[in-house]
Scaffold this motif. Sequence first.
Motif, short mmCIF file in Angstrom:
data_model
loop_
_atom_site.label_atom_id
_atom_site.label_comp_id
_atom_site.label_asym_id
_atom_site.label_seq_id
_atom_site.Cartn_x
_atom_site.Cartn_y
_atom_site.Cartn_z
N TYR A 148 50.73 13.85 27.33
CA TYR A 148 51.64 13.47 26.25
C TYR A 148 52.46 12.26 26.69
O TYR A 148 53.00 12.23 27.80
CB TYR A 148 52.58 14.61 25.90
CG TYR A 148 51.92 15.82 25.29
CD1 TYR A 148 51.33 15.77 24.04
CD2 TYR A 148 51.89 17.03 25.98
CE1 TYR A 148 50.72 16.88 23.49
CE2 TYR A 148 51.28 18.15 25.44
CZ TYR A 148 50.70 18.08 24.19
OH TYR A 148 50.10 19.18 23.65
N GLU A 152 55.39 10.91 22.10
CA GLU A 152 54.80 12.14 21.55
C GLU A 152 55.66 13.36 21.86
O GLU A 152 55.81 14.25 21.01
CB GLU A 152 53.39 12.32 22.09
CG GLU A 152 52.38 11.32 21.52
CD GLU A 152 51.02 11.43 22.18
OE1 GLU A 152 50.01 11.07 21.53
OE2 GLU A 152 50.96 11.87 23.35
N GLY A 257 51.22 19.80 16.45
CA GLY A 257 50.59 18.52 16.77
C GLY A 257 49.99 17.86 15.54
O GLY A 257 50.11 16.64 15.35
N CYS A 265 46.30 18.47 20.74
CA CYS A 265 47.60 19.03 21.07
C CYS A 265 47.43 20.50 21.44
O CYS A 265 47.08 21.32 20.58
CB CYS A 265 48.56 18.86 19.88
SG CYS A 265 50.29 19.15 20.27
#
Length: 320
Positions: A148, A152, A257, A265
Amino acid sequence: MEQEQVNIIMHRMANILDNMQLAQFKRVLDELSNGVFEDIDSKDILQRFIDTKKLEGCSPKTLIQYRRAIEKLINDINKNIRTVITDELREYLTNYYPNSNCSKVSIDNMRRIFSSFFNWLEDENYILKSPGRRIHKIKSMAPVKEVYSDDEMELLRDNCANIRDLALIDLLASTGMRIGELVRLNRDDIDFYERECVVLGKGDKERIVYFDVRTKLHLQEYLNSRHDDNAALFVSLRSPHTRLTINGIEFLVRRLGRSVGIKKCHPHKFRRTMATMAIDKGMPIEQVQKLLGHEKIDTTLHYAMVKQSNVKNAHRKYIG
């Protein structure tokens, strides 16, 4: 087989085998001479292997993987597992790859399972030598596993629908714990003063993990908002407020996500992100290994992806 023949073979083999191998070889010959070699069913042997691995602390998921792969091998080869030779095992793996949708990584995982099983057969004196010893690692492309980004991470935090989800995301991100370790946590396991908690990892091994101040504040806010008496750290939002499961947390993270447009995700990505961030900031790899609970440092190196920008800066510093 006559005892005299057994004695002749033993005399000849003594010149080329050490004492341990000779004892194993004698056991096999004794079974042949007594006609009991084929009497032990392959599936009975498999069950003994599974029981051994369970005693050693393998997780239920790992035991299922062992059983499925070895049962399929037994059914497909259709002979006593103690008589399998290297060429048969190698041919089985070679033919399995093009006839299935499995990747080379999956086939190599099967090879490791078979190697573990046949090595155990050898150690337990069921066979003289494992047929998997001469079958080496199956090479495959090593894809760069994503982490990530900072953007994010903030997107995920900002779009959490409730304080429980925010505390959960922060705890995964700051500790790098496994999702299986997270679902076992109870409220009493959290030490807010030291900002740490003890988790039960693979092989039922305990270790201490640590969390940051932001996680502490969000965890306290979440726990103060609860009115149930469940001991679990994370529970469902609706009554009867049961402990969250691995599947429940995976679904929660995937849904979050998708809502912010982040591909791939999943909870384990937080673990890799934490390891990468720690190494990028200069934490010694041995300490990262301790935080993640890895027995071998090679496993830690697979998790931690050094950022290319840091490689560039290091080149300029040390090379010019």
